[in-house]
Design a protein around this motif. Structure first.
Motif, PDB file in Angstrom:
ATOM      1  N   ALA A 164       0.835  -1.202   0.000  1.00 30.70           N
ATOM      2  CA  ALA A 164       0.000   0.000   0.000  1.00 30.70           C
ATOM      3  C   ALA A 164       0.868   1.250   0.000  1.00 30.70           C
ATOM      4  O   ALA A 164       0.494   2.266  -0.576  1.00 30.70           O
ATOM      5  CB  ALA A 164      -0.910   0.008   1.220  1.00 30.70           C
ATOM      6  N   SER A 165       2.033   1.170   0.655  1.00 26.83           N
ATOM      7  CA  SER A 165       2.862   2.358   0.792  1.00 26.83           C
ATOM      8  C   SER A 165       4.324   1.983   0.972  1.00 26.83           C
ATOM      9  O   SER A 165       4.659   0.842   1.316  1.00 26.83           O
ATOM     10  CB  SER A 165       2.401   3.201   1.992  1.00 26.83           C
ATOM     11  N   LEU A 166       5.162   2.959   0.751  1.00 28.88           N
ATOM     12  CA  LEU A 166       6.598   2.854   1.003  1.00 28.88           C
ATOM     13  C   LEU A 166       7.028   4.124   1.721  1.00 28.88           C
ATOM     14  O   LEU A 166       6.696   5.228   1.289  1.00 28.88           O
ATOM     15  CB  LEU A 166       7.380   2.704  -0.302  1.00 28.88           C
ATOM     16  N   LEU A 167       7.750   3.977   2.815  1.00 26.72           N
ATOM     17  CA  LEU A 167       8.275   5.109   3.566  1.00 26.72           C
ATOM     18  C   LEU A 167       9.761   5.263   3.260  1.00 26.72           C
ATOM     19  O   LEU A 167      10.522   4.294   3.325  1.00 26.72           O
ATOM     20  CB  LEU A 167       8.050   4.898   5.062  1.00 26.72           C
ATOM     21  N   VAL A 168      10.176   6.475   2.933  1.00 26.73           N
ATOM     22  CA  VAL A 168      11.573   6.787   2.648  1.00 26.73           C
ATOM     23  C   VAL A 168      12.003   7.937   3.544  1.00 26.73           C
ATOM     24  O   VAL A 168      11.308   8.964   3.623  1.00 26.73           O
ATOM     25  CB  VAL A 168      11.775   7.155   1.163  1.00 26.73           C
ATOM     26  N   GLU A 169      13.131   7.783   4.220  1.00 24.01           N
ATOM     27  CA  GLU A 169      13.662   8.813   5.101  1.00 24.01           C
ATOM     28  C   GLU A 169      14.751   9.609   4.385  1.00 24.01           C
ATOM     29  O   GLU A 169      15.709   9.035   3.865  1.00 24.01           O
ATOM     30  CB  GLU A 169      14.238   8.174   6.368  1.00 24.01           C
ATOM     31  N   LEU A 170      14.598  10.929   4.385  1.00 26.39           N
ATOM     32  CA  LEU A 170      15.578  11.826   3.760  1.00 26.39           C
ATOM     33  C   LEU A 170      15.980  12.916   4.753  1.00 26.39           C
ATOM     34  O   LEU A 170      15.132  13.720   5.144  1.00 26.39           O
ATOM     35  CB  LEU A 170      14.981  12.504   2.512  1.00 26.39           C
ATOM     36  N   PRO A 171      17.261  12.963   5.125  1.00 32.02           N
ATOM     37  CA  PRO A 171      18.293  11.946   4.968  1.00 32.02           C
ATOM     38  C   PRO A 171      18.088  10.825   5.986  1.00 32.02           C
ATOM     39  O   PRO A 171      17.358  11.003   6.965  1.00 32.02           O
ATOM     40  CB  PRO A 171      19.582  12.718   5.249  1.00 32.02           C
ATOM     41  N   ALA A 172      18.746   9.697   5.770  1.00 26.85           N
ATOM     42  CA  ALA A 172      18.585   8.544   6.646  1.00 26.85           C
ATOM     43  C   ALA A 172      19.566   8.641   7.810  1.00 26.85           C
ATOM     44  O   ALA A 172      20.779   8.510   7.633  1.00 26.85           O
ATOM     45  CB  ALA A 172      18.807   7.253   5.867  1.00 26.85           C
ATOM     46  N   ARG A 173      19.051   8.876   8.994  1.00 25.53           N
ATOM     47  CA  ARG A 173      19.908   9.149  10.146  1.00 25.53           C
ATOM     48  C   ARG A 173      20.822   7.991  10.511  1.00 25.53           C
ATOM     49  O   ARG A 173      22.010   8.195  10.784  1.00 25.53           O
ATOM     50  CB  ARG A 173      19.039   9.499  11.356  1.00 25.53           C
ATOM     51  N   GLU A 174      20.287   6.779  10.573  1.00 28.08           N
ATOM     52  CA  GLU A 174      21.055   5.651  11.099  1.00 28.08           C
ATOM     53  C   GLU A 174      22.221   5.255  10.201  1.00 28.08           C
ATOM     54  O   GLU A 174      23.078   4.462  10.610  1.00 28.08           O
ATOM     55  CB  GLU A 174      20.143   4.438  11.331  1.00 28.08           C
TER      56      GLU A 174
END
Length: 391
Positions: A164-174
């Motif tokens: 249903a969805s995709l989550l993308v982190e910008l920028p990726a902290r880890e």
């Protein structure tokens, strides 16, 4: 007083009195609340002569000009139709994924293996919202269209049900604030649209991504169906978040916010804090990205230090130091005493290695240190670590 208590007292003194390399530096909470009170006095009801002049009133259960004007301002900044102020990203992001799943009739979502939702939220997306998450892509780099294609293709982890969805982190902290290239991000968005997958942005630190890409926040948001932003990370405000997206999506999110007890009687202090600090954050962020690259180079000049990524993609990076944790913390304290510079807060052991790591995120305080004194402090840190004579 026990030796450990004495040590922590001394470290607290150093932390509060030194100039900081990372973050905003030491701050008094009272100063922030005094600034909020001054703002409210300036913009609230007042008397002109004997006549009262109406001003902004505290928000009440998420309504009122104080919060609604700010929501409209931020929505315009991202060129999104609507926005909703919420207490935290831990509330906002699972709500976004829940809405997209309900509309698709599919509980399956996906995100990076190091997503905050997976590592730091007690799996709230699963227990509160009944969502199923697929972790896609390698843990040490950003998610790509190729990762998504494998996940939804024949034999992929989401091949049977789809997403249903995709989550993308910008920028990726880890992973040290890494970003996909702009072309990779556009390709990922195109693939999501082609497969009816809603793309959600974990934009806790998206303020860093815009100048790093040389794009506006609106250009980034245009690739996504919904966006979450934070106001205490980088902005330096009191805790608070905002969810952005289509008007009907935000209306539904507001209902979920009430269901989860997140519609406080008033969030005036948090809203005002964010309103006060946002413009300053946007102005200084390009300089902080340059500063992160300068600082990373100073550390990387030493054989005991390395940075990830190198050079930094944004205003943050991960620092790896060879040596034992206690030894390096003692060396940090020595640097603080002798130079007045607090280089970092905590260090984490790296499993199986005689090395540690920490995160350095540049804030206003980093701009107040010149390269020569910082280079001297880093050189002192990375000596043999033993105390100098008489200390």
């Amino acid at each position: 007083m026990a030796d450990s208590d004495t040590l922590e007292t001394e470290r607290t003194r150093l932390r509060l009195t030194c100039r900081h390399l990372a973050g905003n530096g030491p701050a008094r909470l009272a100063d922030e609340f005094e600034a909020i009170a001054a703002w409210l006095r300036q913009h609230g009801d007042r008397l002109v002569g004997a006549e009262p002049v109406p001003g902004l009133q505290p928000d009440v259960y998420g309504t009122g000009a104080l919060v609604e004007d700010f929501e409209a301002e931020v929505a315009a900044l991202f060129a999104m139709p609507a926005a909703r102020f919420m207490p935290s990203g831990c509330m906002a992001q699972p709500i976004a994924l829940r809405i997209w799943s309900d509309r698709a009739g599919n509980p399956a979502t996906a995100f990076h293996p190091t997503s905050h939702l997976e590592l730091h939220e007690e799996l709230g997306y699963r227990h509160l919202h009944g969502l199923t998450a697929h972790l896609i892509g390698a843990a040490d780099r950003p998610t790509t269209a190729a990762d998504l294609a494998r996940a939804i293709g024949p034999g992929g982890v989401a091949g049977e049900t789809g997403l249903a969805s995709l989550l993308v982190e910008l920028p990726a902290r880890e992973i040290g604030g890494q970003l996909p290239t702009w072309e990779e991000l556009v390709e990922l968005g195109d693939l999501c649209r082609a497969n009816g997958i809603r793309l959600h942005l974990d934009g806790a630190r998206v303020w860093q991504a815009a100048p790093a890409y040389g794009r506006t926040l609106a250009e980034i948001a245009a690739l996504f169906d919904s966006v979450y932003i934070s106001f205490y990370k980088d902005v330096g405000a009191l805790p608070g978040a905002m969810l952005l997206g289509p008007r009907d999506f935000i209306d539904e999110a507001a209902t979920w916010q009430r269901r989860q007890g997140g519609t406080l009687y008033t969030a005036a202090a948090n809203v005002v804090s964010a309103r006060m600090h946002l413009a300053e954050c946007l102005e200084r962020m390009p300089r902080l990205i340059v500063r992160a690259r300068q600082v990373a180079a100073l550390f990387a000049a030493h054989p005991r230090a390395s940075v990830l990524p190198h050079p930094p993609h944004t205003s943050m990076f991960h620092l790896r130091l060879d040596g034992e944790r206690d030894e390096l913390l003692q060396a940090r304290d020595r640097v603080a005493r002798e130079t007045g510079i607090w280089l970092f807060a905590n260090l984490k052991d790296i499993d199986g290695q005689a090395a540690v790591k920490t995160e350095l995120s540049m804030g206003p305080s980093s701009l107040l240190l010149d390269d020569a004194e910082l280079a001297a402090a880093i050189a002192l840190l990375l000596e043999d670590g033993s105390p100098s004579d008489g200390r």
